[in-house]
Scaffold this motif. Sequence first.
Motif, PDB file in Angstrom:
ATOM      1  N   GLU A 576      20.381 -28.545 -26.425  1.00 41.38           N
ATOM      2  CA  GLU A 576      19.345 -27.543 -26.269  1.00 41.38           C
ATOM      3  C   GLU A 576      19.996 -26.203 -25.971  1.00 41.38           C
ATOM      4  O   GLU A 576      21.039 -26.149 -25.309  1.00 41.38           O
ATOM      5  N   ALA A 577      19.395 -25.133 -26.471  1.00 44.05           N
ATOM      6  CA  ALA A 577      19.947 -23.804 -26.225  1.00 44.05           C
ATOM      7  C   ALA A 577      18.822 -22.825 -25.975  1.00 44.05           C
ATOM      8  O   ALA A 577      17.724 -22.979 -26.514  1.00 44.05           O
ATOM      9  N   ALA A 578      19.092 -21.840 -25.135  1.00 38.12           N
ATOM     10  CA  ALA A 578      18.126 -20.767 -24.905  1.00 38.12           C
ATOM     11  C   ALA A 578      18.876 -19.437 -24.987  1.00 38.12           C
ATOM     12  O   ALA A 578      19.833 -19.218 -24.252  1.00 38.12           O
ATOM     13  N   ALA A 579      18.451 -18.589 -25.917  1.00 36.20           N
ATOM     14  CA  ALA A 579      19.125 -17.300 -26.111  1.00 36.20           C
ATOM     15  C   ALA A 579      18.247 -16.172 -25.584  1.00 36.20           C
ATOM     16  O   ALA A 579      17.020 -16.230 -25.686  1.00 36.20           O
ATOM     17  N   ILE A 580      18.887 -15.180 -25.021  1.00 34.61           N
ATOM     18  CA  ILE A 580      18.164 -13.990 -24.562  1.00 34.61           C
ATOM     19  C   ILE A 580      18.985 -12.753 -24.920  1.00 34.61           C
ATOM     20  O   ILE A 580      20.152 -12.871 -25.290  1.00 34.61           O
ATOM     21  N   GLY A 581      18.382 -11.586 -24.811  1.00 34.31           N
ATOM     22  CA  GLY A 581      19.113 -10.347 -24.997  1.00 34.31           C
ATOM     23  C   GLY A 581      19.389  -9.716 -23.644  1.00 34.31           C
ATOM     24  O   GLY A 581      18.525  -9.733 -22.773  1.00 34.31           O
ATOM     25  N   ILE A 582      20.600  -9.204 -23.459  1.00 38.12           N
ATOM     26  CA  ILE A 582      20.911  -8.470 -22.226  1.00 38.12           C
ATOM     27  C   ILE A 582      21.435  -7.082 -22.615  1.00 38.12           C
ATOM     28  O   ILE A 582      21.959  -6.912 -23.718  1.00 38.12           O
ATOM     29  N   PRO A 583      21.299  -6.100 -21.742  1.00 35.63           N
ATOM     30  CA  PRO A 583      21.755  -4.744 -22.097  1.00 35.63           C
ATOM     31  C   PRO A 583      23.260  -4.706 -22.358  1.00 35.63           C
ATOM     32  O   PRO A 583      24.023  -5.424 -21.713  1.00 35.63           O
ATOM     33  N   HIS A 584      23.666  -3.906 -23.339  1.00 34.23           N
ATOM     34  CA  HIS A 584      25.086  -3.739 -23.647  1.00 34.23           C
ATOM     35  C   HIS A 584      25.345  -2.274 -23.935  1.00 34.23           C
ATOM     36  O   HIS A 584      24.572  -1.640 -24.660  1.00 34.23           O
ATOM     37  N   GLU A 585      26.424  -1.764 -23.368  1.00 35.62           N
ATOM     38  CA  GLU A 585      26.690  -0.331 -23.418  1.00 35.62           C
ATOM     39  C   GLU A 585      26.767   0.213 -24.842  1.00 35.62           C
ATOM     40  O   GLU A 585      26.195   1.259 -25.143  1.00 35.62           O
ATOM     41  N   LEU A 586      27.473  -0.472 -25.721  1.00 35.64           N
ATOM     42  CA  LEU A 586      27.649   0.052 -27.071  1.00 35.64           C
ATOM     43  C   LEU A 586      26.628  -0.496 -28.053  1.00 35.64           C
ATOM     44  O   LEU A 586      26.115   0.220 -28.904  1.00 35.64           O
ATOM     45  N   LYS A 587      26.347  -1.800 -27.938  1.00 31.17           N
ATOM     46  CA  LYS A 587      25.474  -2.445 -28.929  1.00 31.17           C
ATOM     47  C   LYS A 587      23.997  -2.288 -28.612  1.00 31.17           C
ATOM     48  O   LYS A 587      23.163  -2.728 -29.390  1.00 31.17           O
ATOM     49  N   GLY A 588      23.675  -1.724 -27.464  1.00 31.29           N
ATOM     50  CA  GLY A 588      22.273  -1.645 -27.070  1.00 31.29           C
ATOM     51  C   GLY A 588      21.863  -2.926 -26.364  1.00 31.29           C
ATOM     52  O   GLY A 588      21.537  -2.938 -25.191  1.00 31.29           O
ATOM     53  N   GLN A 589      21.919  -4.031 -27.116  1.00 29.03           N
ATOM     54  CA  GLN A 589      21.698  -5.338 -26.511  1.00 29.03           C
ATOM     55  C   GLN A 589      22.762  -6.300 -27.015  1.00 29.03           C
ATOM     56  O   GLN A 589      23.350  -6.098 -28.078  1.00 29.03           O
ATOM     57  N   ILE A 648      13.577 -15.491 -15.999  1.00 26.22           N
ATOM     58  CA  ILE A 648      14.550 -15.987 -15.022  1.00 26.22           C
ATOM     59  C   ILE A 648      15.949 -15.959 -15.629  1.00 26.22           C
ATOM     60  O   ILE A 648      16.913 -15.504 -15.008  1.00 26.22           O
ATOM     61  N   LEU A 649      16.057 -16.399 -16.868  1.00 28.78           N
ATOM     62  CA  LEU A 649      17.362 -16.422 -17.536  1.00 28.78           C
ATOM     63  C   LEU A 649      17.933 -15.017 -17.692  1.00 28.78           C
ATOM     64  O   LEU A 649      19.133 -14.793 -17.553  1.00 28.78           O
ATOM     65  N   ARG A 650      17.060 -14.078 -17.948  1.00 28.41           N
ATOM     66  CA  ARG A 650      17.499 -12.688 -18.117  1.00 28.41           C
ATOM     67  C   ARG A 650      18.017 -12.116 -16.809  1.00 28.41           C
ATOM     68  O   ARG A 650      19.069 -11.487 -16.764  1.00 28.41           O
ATOM     69  N   LEU A 651      17.261 -12.343 -15.734  1.00 22.73           N
ATOM     70  CA  LEU A 651      17.668 -11.793 -14.437  1.00 22.73           C
ATOM     71  C   LEU A 651      18.992 -12.394 -13.981  1.00 22.73           C
ATOM     72  O   LEU A 651      19.839 -11.693 -13.422  1.00 22.73           O
ATOM     73  N   ILE A 652      19.175 -13.665 -14.253  1.00 22.81           N
ATOM     74  CA  ILE A 652      20.440 -14.293 -13.838  1.00 22.81           C
ATOM     75  C   ILE A 652      21.604 -13.737 -14.674  1.00 22.81           C
ATOM     76  O   ILE A 652      22.657 -13.404 -14.150  1.00 22.81           O
ATOM     77  N   ALA A 653      21.380 -13.595 -15.957  1.00 19.20           N
ATOM     78  CA  ALA A 653      22.458 -13.118 -16.838  1.00 19.20           C
ATOM     79  C   ALA A 653      22.895 -11.709 -16.476  1.00 19.20           C
ATOM     80  O   ALA A 653      24.048 -11.334 -16.654  1.00 19.20           O
ATOM     81  N   GLU A 656      20.854 -10.073 -11.537  1.00 20.13           N
ATOM     82  CA  GLU A 656      19.754  -9.567 -10.704  1.00 20.13           C
ATOM     83  C   GLU A 656      18.967 -10.704 -10.069  1.00 20.13           C
ATOM     84  O   GLU A 656      17.747 -10.597  -9.903  1.00 20.13           O
ATOM     85  N   GLU A 657      19.668 -11.779  -9.686  1.00 23.32           N
ATOM     86  CA  GLU A 657      18.936 -12.944  -9.184  1.00 23.32           C
ATOM     87  C   GLU A 657      18.148 -12.641  -7.908  1.00 23.32           C
ATOM     88  O   GLU A 657      17.190 -13.351  -7.589  1.00 23.32           O
ATOM     89  N   SER A 658      18.507 -11.538  -7.220  1.00 20.77           N
ATOM     90  CA  SER A 658      17.744 -11.199  -6.015  1.00 20.77           C
ATOM     91  C   SER A 658      16.291 -10.851  -6.360  1.00 20.77           C
ATOM     92  O   SER A 658      15.418 -10.864  -5.502  1.00 20.77           O
ATOM     93  N   ARG A 659      16.021 -10.545  -7.641  1.00 14.09           N
ATOM     94  CA  ARG A 659      14.653 -10.186  -8.041  1.00 14.09           C
ATOM     95  C   ARG A 659      13.852 -11.366  -8.588  1.00 14.09           C
ATOM     96  O   ARG A 659      12.752 -11.187  -9.114  1.00 14.09           O
ATOM     97  N   LEU A 660      14.423 -12.570  -8.469  1.00 16.01           N
ATOM     98  CA  LEU A 660      13.765 -13.731  -9.084  1.00 16.01           C
ATOM     99  C   LEU A 660      12.388 -14.044  -8.503  1.00 16.01           C
ATOM    100  O   LEU A 660      11.499 -14.492  -9.208  1.00 16.01           O
ATOM    101  N   GLY A 661      12.231 -13.842  -7.210  1.00 14.28           N
ATOM    102  CA  GLY A 661      10.954 -14.182  -6.581  1.00 14.28           C
ATOM    103  C   GLY A 661      10.820 -15.689  -6.404  1.00 14.28           C
ATOM    104  O   GLY A 661      11.814 -16.422  -6.372  1.00 14.28           O
ATOM    105  N   ALA A 678      26.708 -21.318 -12.514  1.00 19.57           N
ATOM    106  CA  ALA A 678      27.407 -21.414 -13.804  1.00 19.57           C
ATOM    107  C   ALA A 678      27.715 -20.020 -14.359  1.00 19.57           C
ATOM    108  O   ALA A 678      28.793 -19.773 -14.904  1.00 19.57           O
ATOM    109  N   VAL A 679      26.763 -19.104 -14.212  1.00  9.96           N
ATOM    110  CA  VAL A 679      26.984 -17.747 -14.719  1.00  9.96           C
ATOM    111  C   VAL A 679      28.068 -17.054 -13.896  1.00  9.96           C
ATOM    112  O   VAL A 679      28.967 -16.395 -14.441  1.00  9.96           O
ATOM    113  N   LYS A 680      28.006 -17.231 -12.569  1.00 10.32           N
ATOM    114  CA  LYS A 680      29.006 -16.595 -11.689  1.00 10.32           C
ATOM    115  C   LYS A 680      30.405 -17.112 -12.028  1.00 10.32           C
ATOM    116  O   LYS A 680      31.372 -16.345 -12.037  1.00 10.32           O
TER     117      LYS A 680
END
Length: 683
Positions: A576-589, A648-653, A656-661, A678-680
Amino acid sequence: MASKIGHETQPHFSPHQRIRNMSETASPCDGRPEMTQLHPPPQTAANVESLEAYQAMYNESITDPDGFWSRMGKELVTWHREFDTVSHGSFAEGDIAWYLGGELNVSVNCLDRHLKTRGDKVALIWEGDEPGDVRKFTYRELHREVCKLASGMRDAGVKAGECVALYMPMVPEAIFAMLACARLGAPHSVVFAGFSADALRDRILDAGCRVVMTADQGVRGGRRTNLKKTVDEALLECPGVDLVIVHQRTGETGPDVPFVAGRDVYMADLMAKARPYCVPAVRNAEDTLFVLYTSGSTGRPKGVLHTSAGYLVWAMMTHKYTFDLRDDDVFACMADIGWITGHTYNCYGPLANGATSMLFESTPLYPDAGRYWDVVERHGVTQLYTAPTAIRALMKYGSEPVQKYDTSSLRVLGTVGEPIAPLAWNWYNEVVGAKQCTIVDTYWQTETGGHMLTALAGVTPTKPGSATLPFFGVKPAIVEPDTGNVIEGNEVEGVLVMQQPWPGMCRTVLGDHQRYLNTYMTAYSGNYFTGDGAIRDMDGYYWITGRVDDVVNVSGHRLGTAEIEAAVVNHDACVEAAAIGIPHELKGQDIFVYVILHNGYEPSDDLAHELRDAVKEGIGSFAKPAASNIVFVEGLPKTRSGKLMRRILRLIATGEESRLGDVSTLADPAVVPAIIAAVKAKR
Ligand code: WTA
C-alpha cells in the motif's frame, strides 16, 4: 491511496472536505504586503485602450455573452459556413456547446487564410538545443509542409475522426503533425515525450489510436532520449497500432532506434511522395480538435477533449489580449507541446492570429543560465512566456546572466503553471523586465483551453503574485468549501469556481462523460469546479492558493497522487502507498510517499530507489520523488470508515506534527507516533 488488499474506491472531492491552506488569520489578506502593491502597466496596449475599456468589454461579455461571443466568433474565425446558434447548454446538464451550425477547419484558420496577406511572414522560429541551431518557416512554407504531411497521412489511410497519438520532441515537425491532423479532422492526442512507455501505452489504448507519430530521438540539454525505442516498447501492448510515422530528428540508426518494416515509415518519405496541397476537411464547430491527457485527484489520467471553433476563438482571444499582440511581435512560449500551454500558445493561438511563434527545444539552463536571454537577443523576442519553476531556477544565478544580453525587445513577461511567489515575481519584473514590461500571471488549466484569470498587458495594473482579474467571459466566484455557498465581497477566501460557460472549455472526458460531470460539474452544482483555492483581495484581485484536491504540481507538471501510488504499488514489495505533495523551494511542490511493505521485505535505501524507479517506469522521470522522500511505515492514518487522512501525512512530512490536534478518532491512533518516528529517522 492505492492498495493491493481489499478494494477501495477513491471518493470524489466532496464539498464537505475541509479546504487546505486556508488562512488562519481574520482576513486572508493580513500580513501580505504584496496585496497592496499596485504596479501600473509600464506601457499602453494596442488592443484595449484602458482599464475602463477592459471593464466595459468585460461587462458586456458577462451580461450579453451571446452577443459578445457572436461578434468575436465572426471577427476572429474564417468560417466555411457561419454558425446559427452562439451557445448551448449549461454546467448543470454538462452539455456545453458553442457556435452550433458553424463549419470550419482549424488548419485553414492557422495557415491558408494568412497566405494572401502574410505568406512571407515568419510563422515559426525553431531554436534547437544547441544555441543558434535555428530553422524558420514562413506561413507559405509552413502551409506547404503541413499540406504534404496531411496528404501523406491521408494516402496512408488516416481518416477524419480517428485519434492520432503524437509522441514528439520540440521540433517544427511536431507542429506540422498537429496541424496536419487538424487539416484531416483527425483529433490528435499529444503525449508529453517525457512520459514512460507504460504511460504512453495507456494513453494510446484509452484513445484507441491506430497511428502514432514520433521521432527517432529527442535532444534536450545536450542529452538524447530514445523516443522511438520507448514507442516500440509501448506498442508491444497496443495491437491496434499499425502505422508509426517517424521524424528523423538525429538520424541515428542502430539498436537505440529500432525500425519495424511494414509498420514504420519515415515522415520525410511520406511527405516526399505526397501532394503539396491537401484539401482541408470541413469540420463542425463541435467536432473534436484534440484530446490531451491530464491528471486528476482520482483514478487514471483523463483525456480532456477540446472541440474546434470555441477552442480556436478562446486561443486567439487570450493570445491577442493577454499578450497585447502586435504585427511585428516575436512571441516566445517556452512550454512543451506535450502540455496544454504548448497547444494553445505555441501552436493554435499564435498561428491563428498570424503571429510569429517560437519553438524552443532546449532548457533555460543549457548550456548556461543565460540561454533564455541569448534567445531573446538573437530573435528580438517581444513576449516571453514561461513558468515560475524556470524563474526560480534562474534567480539562483542572479542578474549577471541576464545583463550579458540585450533584452530590451521584451514588452510582456508571462508566467503560468503554479502560483508565483512575490520574490520570483519581483525578480522577473526588475531583473528581466527592467520594470519596462507587464508581468502577466496567467491562471488557467488544461480543461479551460486558455487563460481564465490574467492581467492584460499594458492594461491591468498588476500585483506581485496575483493572477489579477478575469478574462472576457469568465465569471469567477469564491465559494464556501463546506456548503458551496457563494462568498460575496472582498478579502475572502475559499474554493474557486466559474459560474458561466466560456467557448474554450473542455466538453467531456474522452469515453467517460460521467467522470467529466463528477469531476467538474457536481461538487458545486451549477458551477465549474476548478480544484483550486483562491483569495479575492480588497481590490477584487484573485490570488490562487493552490489545489484543494489531491493534485500535486511538481515543477509545473500536474500529477495525481493516485497515479503515483498506483506506480509504486506496482512493485512487488509494496502492499500500500500514500502519496502527498509537500512544498519544495525550486519545484514548487515535491512528491512524498509513505509505503507499507509486504511481509518478507525489509526497508532499505536500495528498495527506496527501486520504488522511485517504479514511478519512473509508470509515469516518467519527471515524476520521480527523491529516494529520501520515500518512507516505510507499518500503517497509515485512517478513519474508522477507512478514509485516509492525508492532512496528517502532510503535517508529519513537513515536520509540523505539533499542529496535528486530536487523532484519537483514528481507527488506530498508534500509527501516528510510528509514522513520526519513521520520518524523523529519514532526516
Ligand atoms: C495551477 C496549466 C497559480 C493550478 C496551464 C491549476 C496556477 C493547474 C497558475 C492547472 C497560475 C496554473 N497561478 N496556479 N498562474 N496556472 N496553475 O492543467 O493549480 O497543467 O489548477 O494547466 O495549475 O495545470 P494544467
